[in-house]
Write a protein that holds these residues in place. Structure first.
Motif, PDB file in Angstrom:
ATOM      1  N   SER A   5      -9.365   0.593   4.652  1.00 30.19           N
ATOM      2  CA  SER A   5      -9.052   1.683   5.585  1.00 30.19           C
ATOM      3  C   SER A   5      -7.556   1.985   5.594  1.00 30.19           C
ATOM      4  O   SER A   5      -7.152   3.143   5.723  1.00 30.19           O
ATOM      5  CB  SER A   5      -9.559   1.364   6.993  1.00 30.19           C
ATOM      6  N   LEU A   6      -6.719   0.963   5.425  1.00 30.74           N
ATOM      7  CA  LEU A   6      -5.270   1.198   5.324  1.00 30.74           C
ATOM      8  C   LEU A   6      -4.945   1.994   4.058  1.00 30.74           C
ATOM      9  O   LEU A   6      -4.089   2.889   4.075  1.00 30.74           O
ATOM     10  CB  LEU A   6      -4.507  -0.132   5.301  1.00 30.74           C
ATOM     11  N   GLN A   7      -5.634   1.676   2.963  1.00 33.47           N
ATOM     12  CA  GLN A   7      -5.405   2.386   1.704  1.00 33.47           C
ATOM     13  C   GLN A   7      -5.804   3.854   1.825  1.00 33.47           C
ATOM     14  O   GLN A   7      -5.087   4.750   1.375  1.00 33.47           O
ATOM     15  CB  GLN A   7      -6.167   1.697   0.567  1.00 33.47           C
ATOM     16  N   VAL A   8      -6.946   4.112   2.458  1.00 36.17           N
ATOM     17  CA  VAL A   8      -7.407   5.492   2.649  1.00 36.17           C
ATOM     18  C   VAL A   8      -6.460   6.237   3.583  1.00 36.17           C
ATOM     19  O   VAL A   8      -6.076   7.385   3.319  1.00 36.17           O
ATOM     20  CB  VAL A   8      -8.864   5.509   3.173  1.00 36.17           C
ATOM     21  N   ALA A   9      -6.053   5.597   4.672  1.00 39.67           N
ATOM     22  CA  ALA A   9      -5.128   6.233   5.618  1.00 39.67           C
ATOM     23  C   ALA A   9      -3.798   6.580   4.951  1.00 39.67           C
ATOM     24  O   ALA A   9      -3.163   7.585   5.293  1.00 39.67           O
ATOM     25  CB  ALA A   9      -4.901   5.331   6.825  1.00 39.67           C
ATOM     26  N   ALA A  10      -3.391   5.773   3.970  1.00 36.34           N
ATOM     27  CA  ALA A  10      -2.136   6.028   3.261  1.00 36.34           C
ATOM     28  C   ALA A  10      -2.266   7.168   2.254  1.00 36.34           C
ATOM     29  O   ALA A  10      -1.265   7.699   1.785  1.00 36.34           O
ATOM     30  CB  ALA A  10      -1.669   4.758   2.553  1.00 36.34           C
ATOM     31  N   ILE A  32       0.843  -1.200   0.000  1.00 31.98           N
ATOM     32  CA  ILE A  32       0.000   0.000   0.000  1.00 31.98           C
ATOM     33  C   ILE A  32       0.872   1.241   0.000  1.00 31.98           C
ATOM     34  O   ILE A  32       0.649   2.186  -0.769  1.00 31.98           O
ATOM     35  CB  ILE A  32      -0.971  -0.016   1.194  1.00 31.98           C
ATOM     36  N   SER A  33       1.892   1.240   0.841  1.00 32.72           N
ATOM     37  CA  SER A  33       2.785   2.392   0.956  1.00 32.72           C
ATOM     38  C   SER A  33       3.536   2.663  -0.343  1.00 32.72           C
ATOM     39  O   SER A  33       3.641   3.817  -0.784  1.00 32.72           O
ATOM     40  CB  SER A  33       3.777   2.144   2.096  1.00 32.72           C
ATOM     41  N   MET A  47       2.724   1.797  -3.436  1.00 33.51           N
ATOM     42  CA  MET A  47       1.808   2.255  -4.487  1.00 33.51           C
ATOM     43  C   MET A  47       1.426   3.709  -4.267  1.00 33.51           C
ATOM     44  O   MET A  47       1.414   4.509  -5.218  1.00 33.51           O
ATOM     45  CB  MET A  47       0.557   1.369  -4.521  1.00 33.51           C
ATOM     46  N   GLN A  48       1.114   4.070  -3.031  1.00 38.35           N
ATOM     47  CA  GLN A  48       0.747   5.452  -2.743  1.00 38.35           C
ATOM     48  C   GLN A  48       1.925   6.387  -2.977  1.00 38.35           C
ATOM     49  O   GLN A  48       1.759   7.482  -3.508  1.00 38.35           O
ATOM     50  CB  GLN A  48       0.224   5.590  -1.307  1.00 38.35           C
ATOM     51  N   ALA A  49       3.133   5.953  -2.603  1.00 33.27           N
ATOM     52  CA  ALA A  49       4.328   6.781  -2.822  1.00 33.27           C
ATOM     53  C   ALA A  49       4.535   7.041  -4.308  1.00 33.27           C
ATOM     54  O   ALA A  49       4.863   8.169  -4.715  1.00 33.27           O
ATOM     55  CB  ALA A  49       5.556   6.097  -2.216  1.00 33.27           C
ATOM     56  N   TYR A  50       4.345   6.020  -5.130  1.00 33.60           N
ATOM     57  CA  TYR A  50       4.472   6.188  -6.579  1.00 33.60           C
ATOM     58  C   TYR A  50       3.481   7.238  -7.079  1.00 33.60           C
ATOM     59  O   TYR A  50       3.826   8.136  -7.853  1.00 33.60           O
ATOM     60  CB  TYR A  50       4.248   4.862  -7.301  1.00 33.60           C
ATOM     61  N   CYS A  51       2.227   7.123  -6.638  1.00 30.80           N
ATOM     62  CA  CYS A  51       1.198   8.078  -7.073  1.00 30.80           C
ATOM     63  C   CYS A  51       1.528   9.488  -6.597  1.00 30.80           C
ATOM     64  O   CYS A  51       1.398  10.452  -7.365  1.00 30.80           O
ATOM     65  CB  CYS A  51      -0.175   7.637  -6.569  1.00 30.80           C
ATOM     66  N   ASN A  52       1.953   9.608  -5.358  1.00 31.51           N
ATOM     67  CA  ASN A  52       2.323  10.923  -4.826  1.00 31.51           C
ATOM     68  C   ASN A  52       3.469  11.532  -5.634  1.00 31.51           C
ATOM     69  O   ASN A  52       3.435  12.718  -5.967  1.00 31.51           O
ATOM     70  CB  ASN A  52       2.713  10.818  -3.357  1.00 31.51           C
ATOM     71  N   GLU A  53       4.471  10.721  -5.940  1.00 31.29           N
ATOM     72  CA  GLU A  53       5.641  11.190  -6.678  1.00 31.29           C
ATOM     73  C   GLU A  53       5.274  11.685  -8.076  1.00 31.29           C
ATOM     74  O   GLU A  53       5.880  12.603  -8.608  1.00 31.29           O
ATOM     75  CB  GLU A  53       6.662  10.058  -6.780  1.00 31.29           C
ATOM     76  N   HIS A  54       4.241  11.088  -8.667  1.00 29.13           N
ATOM     77  CA  HIS A  54       3.847  11.435 -10.037  1.00 29.13           C
ATOM     78  C   HIS A  54       2.594  12.305 -10.103  1.00 29.13           C
ATOM     79  O   HIS A  54       2.025  12.493 -11.186  1.00 29.13           O
ATOM     80  CB  HIS A  54       3.659  10.152 -10.847  1.00 29.13           C
ATOM     81  N   GLY A  55       2.148  12.816  -8.960  1.00 32.55           N
ATOM     82  CA  GLY A  55       0.992  13.709  -8.948  1.00 32.55           C
ATOM     83  C   GLY A  55      -0.314  13.034  -9.334  1.00 32.55           C
ATOM     84  O   GLY A  55      -1.173  13.655  -9.962  1.00 32.55           O
ATOM     85  N   LEU A  56      -0.453  11.776  -8.978  1.00 29.00           N
ATOM     86  CA  LEU A  56      -1.645  11.010  -9.335  1.00 29.00           C
ATOM     87  C   LEU A  56      -2.535  10.777  -8.119  1.00 29.00           C
ATOM     88  O   LEU A  56      -2.035  10.571  -7.014  1.00 29.00           O
ATOM     89  CB  LEU A  56      -1.237   9.644  -9.907  1.00 29.00           C
TER      90      LEU A  56
END
Length: 163
Positions: free
Chosen positions: A52-57, A24-25, A27-36
């Protein structure tokens, strides 16, 4: 409680919490890094805990396949996306009712589904987000041609209570 995996009733689901959180972390980091924005599909886990873990991330929404899953995942997310066109008045009523408390988006591939969503949203005084589903070659759902998708999108913009 001190038990081993052999003591678990079967069948049962066993997950590696460290691996789940790491996936989860990353995948979210990748999206954050690419503005997604990330709206992960819950079809694999169908778990409010994982959702809930996905939303919290940082996931902005959770993606589901049908109305019942949208109702369940809305308990842990402020927004749900129903990826497959909800067909039938009973399903659309459930989606529209949910849109009274949460942000709801649906995928559509026909004017009929869009009109049904508009009618139900209007009846309940809510708004439903709509994304046109484009078939990318699997021939399961979606408008087949880009021009047809654009034509459908333009028609949808004229329907009340849809965004």
């Amino acid at each position: 409680m001190n038990s081993s995996i052999a003591d678990l009733p079967t069948p049962c689901l066993v997950m590696d919490g460290v691996a789940v959180r790491s996936n989860i972390s990353s995948m979210q980091a990748y999206c954050n890094e690419h503005g997604l924005s990330l709206s992960p599909h819950t079809k694999t886990h169908k778990s409010k805990w994982v959702g809930s873990l996905q939303v919290a991330a940082g996931a902005t929404a959770l993606t589901v396949a049908k109305a019942g899953e949208a109702e369940v995942m809305s308990e842990v997310a402020d927004e749900v996306f129903v990826a497959y066109p909800p067909v039938g008045s009973q399903r659309m009523q459930r989606i529209a009712k949910l849109a009274g408390n949460k942000r709801v988006r649906i995928g559509v591939d026909s004017l009929e589904a869009s009109e049904m969503a508009s009618s139900e949203a209007k009846r309940l005084g809510v708004s439903i987000g709509v994304l046109v589903d484009l078939d990318v070659g699997f021939q399961r759902t979606g408008v087949r041609e880009c021009g047809d998708a654009l034509e459908l999108a333009l028609k949808i913009t004229k329907l009340p209570h849809l965004q």
